[in-house]
Write an enzyme that holds these catalytic residues in place. Structure first.
Site, PDB file in Angstrom:
ATOM      1  N   ARG A 294      40.334  37.142  34.157  1.00  0.00           N
ATOM      2  CA  ARG A 294      38.897  37.247  34.407  1.00  0.00           C
ATOM      3  C   ARG A 294      38.105  36.204  33.634  1.00  0.00           C
ATOM      4  NH1 ARG A 294      38.679  43.912  35.024  1.00  0.00           N
ATOM      5  NH2 ARG A 294      39.301  43.857  37.224  1.00  0.00           N
ATOM      6  N   TYR A 434      36.507  37.954  43.772  1.00  0.00           N
ATOM      7  CA  TYR A 434      37.889  38.279  43.411  1.00  0.00           C
ATOM      8  C   TYR A 434      38.068  38.542  41.919  1.00  0.00           C
ATOM      9  CZ  TYR A 434      38.831  33.120  42.832  1.00  0.00           C
ATOM     10  OH  TYR A 434      38.841  31.797  42.488  1.00  0.00           O
ATOM     11  N   GLU A 435      39.238  39.073  41.575  1.00  0.00           N
ATOM     12  CA  GLU A 435      39.529  39.618  40.244  1.00  0.00           C
ATOM     13  C   GLU A 435      38.562  40.746  39.886  1.00  0.00           C
ATOM     14  OE1 GLU A 435      42.012  39.302  38.389  1.00  0.00           O
ATOM     15  OE2 GLU A 435      43.008  37.554  39.238  1.00  0.00           O
ATOM     16  N   GLY A 436      38.156  41.505  40.877  1.00  0.00           N
ATOM     17  CA  GLY A 436      37.210  42.604  40.679  1.00  0.00           C
ATOM     18  C   GLY A 436      35.805  42.136  40.966  1.00  0.00           C
ATOM     19  N   GLN A 441      32.709  44.927  37.885  1.00  0.00           N
ATOM     20  CA  GLN A 441      32.634  44.485  36.491  1.00  0.00           C
ATOM     21  C   GLN A 441      31.539  45.239  35.745  1.00  0.00           C
ATOM     22  OE1 GLN A 441      34.999  42.431  35.339  1.00  0.00           O
ATOM     23  NE2 GLN A 441      35.768  42.342  37.440  1.00  0.00           N
TER      24      GLN A 441
END
Length: 592
Positions: A294, A434-436, A441
């Site tokens: 992240r 992406y990546e959450g 977040q």
């Protein structure tokens, strides 16, 4: 045609004048003197400028193609990858025991910014491999590490992370991919994964997929998920490649941006997989590298803003339109450059002050990761865990916004493909997803990270800010323009946290409705802290007689702009947060 100039001078300033890395008590940092880091950054900059950046528009225009199950990357990508591999960049921070160079994360972050700014779609191939390597290194058996890591670190093989399925993204407990135990101790992996970056391509001999799947009969939800190594080609006992595994790319996604990266639908049809880590502990294994991943995405976000700003600035210096209202600046020309106009200056200063503050924030985050891993520091691990949602969410939101501001600087030219700004906008957009997603977040920040260690970690952050202010309150130049605004912003952040504590227990939606604003409020405070630290460093350099007065005076002026024009947004975010859930939740679903 867009340009890219590596910001090596600014990076060196952050490493040595602001963060003072070579004096930090972190293993490996004693080697990071100015000459060493300059050599690394200069070489990375050459690769970014001479090799990767010219392929950025090529990759965007050509994209990837799927023919008979084989994905072809854009022209020049494989040669560029071979050059990166030959330079050892694919294993920069990896374990020397398996062929890596063992450098700290701070060097991976700084070089990664340059590679992402030059060609984000290309750098993603390396980023996915890095995540897979980290997971194998942390959770793989000795045999697994010996089998896969040397080839992956050398760049001969690449890697992926397979999480998402058509019916689930964030809620991974809903995955359907199955892992059937076999008599030989392996598992037959069956299912479909989507949006798999670098899932299939022609740049490496093998692709090592890490796949989340459920073993039949296990617990429901995320507690029943395990992680498996599923190679494209089976690796024989002697290390050679054997038969093709029962997996394939079923299609390529047609995307808004990052066209040069192959985003694949991956089909697993009884493919041979090898359990990594413990049964039903796949989520823990997969998320081992999440802080690093992240941070890397946050870096991608501001990196696109950085290259967009560079090109917007170049345009503003050259484009002639109108005259300065205070007096003609270029009488020999038909008009003045547009940079004379206050609103263009505002636009550029918004970009510049964010990019340089974001870089400092990301570099600080990287030092925390190094301290956590290399010193086994729980305090550093907790602090970076608190900050990661902010680093990822705030830096990508504002990074995308910065590319749009840069596009606006060019006016109509920014909307055309010829100038390249619209590609930066399109490529930056994925970093918010992406990546959450950034909404996730913010929920992670408010729902989980604020309560970390019973709230001690966030209190440690407040103490860090308060300590810096108190330590430097005798510096009159620093106090008015930097410390006082930082104190006000920090109080806004604390007030928001107190509101969540008081109201969140009564109605959780009061906290969740304000989570996104809280993430941005937190981000502004972090950048305010970074600008205060940079101002202190530059003021000290000037007092010490540093001859590069233009650099330091520019740094201080840019910081003053952020503190005066951007940091006050904390008050707006606080007002939104304390309005509670009622305005957000007032409508019934049918009334939207």
């Amino acid at each position: 045609m867009p340009t890219y100039t590596p910001p090596t001078k600014d990076m060196q300033y952050l490493l040595h004048d602001v963060l003072n890395v070579s004096a930090r008590d972190i293993p490996g940092y004693d080697e990071l003197d100015r000459d060493f880091t300059n050599a690394i950054l200069e070489e990375a900059g050459k690769l970014a400028t001479n090799v990767l950046q010219p392929l950025n528009t090529v990759g965007d225009a050509q994209g990837c193609t799927l023919e008979n199950g084989v994905v072809r990357t854009p022209e020049g990508f494989k040669a560029a990858y071979d050059e990166m591999r030959a330079g050892g960049w694919t294993g920069l921070d990896m374990d020397p025991e398996y062929g890596g160079q063992g450098m700290p994360n701070i060097m991976l972050t700084s070089t990664g910014e340059m590679f992402s700014a030059a060609n984000m779609a290309f750098q993603m191939y390396n980023g996915l491999t890095h995540g897979a390597m980290s997971a194998i290194h942390a959770h793989g058996s000795e045999a697994q590490k010996a089998t896969y890591l040397p080839k992956m670190i050398a760049g001969d093989w690449s890697g992926t992370m397979n999480l998402t399925e058509p019916q689930c993204g964030t809620d991974l407990g809903l995955i359907r991919t199955k892992a059937e135990p076999q008599d030989d101790g392996t598992y037959a992996i069956t299912g479909q994964k989507i949006w798999i970056s670098a899932g299939e391509h022609d740049m490496t001999d093998n692709i090592i997929h890490l796949v989340l799947a459920k073993i039949p009969g296990g617990p429901e939800g995320v507690k029943g998920i395990s992680l498996f190594i599923v190679p494209k080609f089976i690796v024989n006992e002697d290390g050679s490649l054997g038969e093709r595994n029962a997996l394939s790319c079923g299609g390529l996604e047609h995307k808004m941006g990052i066209h040069g990266n192959a985003t694949c639908v991956m089909n697993y049809d009884g493919a041979k997989g090898y359990l990594i880590g413990e049964v039903n502990k796949g989520m823990r294994a997969m998320f081992t590298m999440m802080n690093e991943a992240r941070l890397a995405v946050g870096t991608q976000g501001y990196a696109q803003g950085a290259v967009a700003y560079e090109n917007a600035l170049g345009f503003a210096l050259d484009r002639l339109q109108g005259r300065d209202v205070t007096g003609v600046k270029a009488p020999e020309k038909a008009a003045d450059p547009i940079i004379v106009h206050p609103d263009v200056r505002r636009n550029l200063m918004d970009q510049k002050s964010f990019v340089e503050g974001a870089r400092a924030f990301a570099f600080w985050g990287a030092t925390l990761i190094d301290e956590a891993h290399r010193n086994n520091s729980k305090e550093a691990e907790d602090m970076i865990s608190l900050l990661i949602p902010v680093l990822k969410g705030f830096l990508t939101d504002k990074g995308f916004e910065t590319t749009v501001l840069a596009q606006q600087t060019l006016g109509g030219s920014g909307f055309t493909q010829e100038w390249g700004l619209e590609q930066f906008v399109r490529d930056a957009r994925i970093t918010m997803i992406y990546e959450g997603t950034n909404g996730i977040q913010s929920l992670d920040l408010v729902g989980r990270k604020l309560g970390l260690n019973g709230g001690k970690t966030v209190m440690d952050f407040f103490a860090l800010v308060k300590g810096f202010i108190k330590e430097n309150e005798g510096n009159a130049d620093l106090k008015t323009g930097f410390l006082d605004p930082l104190k006000t912003a920090s109080k806004d952040l604390q007030a928001a946290g107190m509101y969540f504590m008081a109201e969140g227990m009564k109605n959780p939606n009061n906290a969740l409705s304000g989570s996104y604003d809280f993430m941005h409020l937190f981000g502004h405070v972090c950048l305010g802290l970074m600008w205060a630290k940079m101002a202190k460093a530059s003021m000290a350099a000037l007092d010490a007689g540093d001859t590069d007065t233009e650099f330091h005076e520019t740094k201080i002026a840019t910081g003053r702009y952020y503190m005066a024009r951007q940091l006050p947004m904390t008050g707006t975010h606080l007002a939104r947060i304390t309005s509670g859930a009622e305005p957000v939740m007032a409508l019934e679903a049918a009334n939207f």
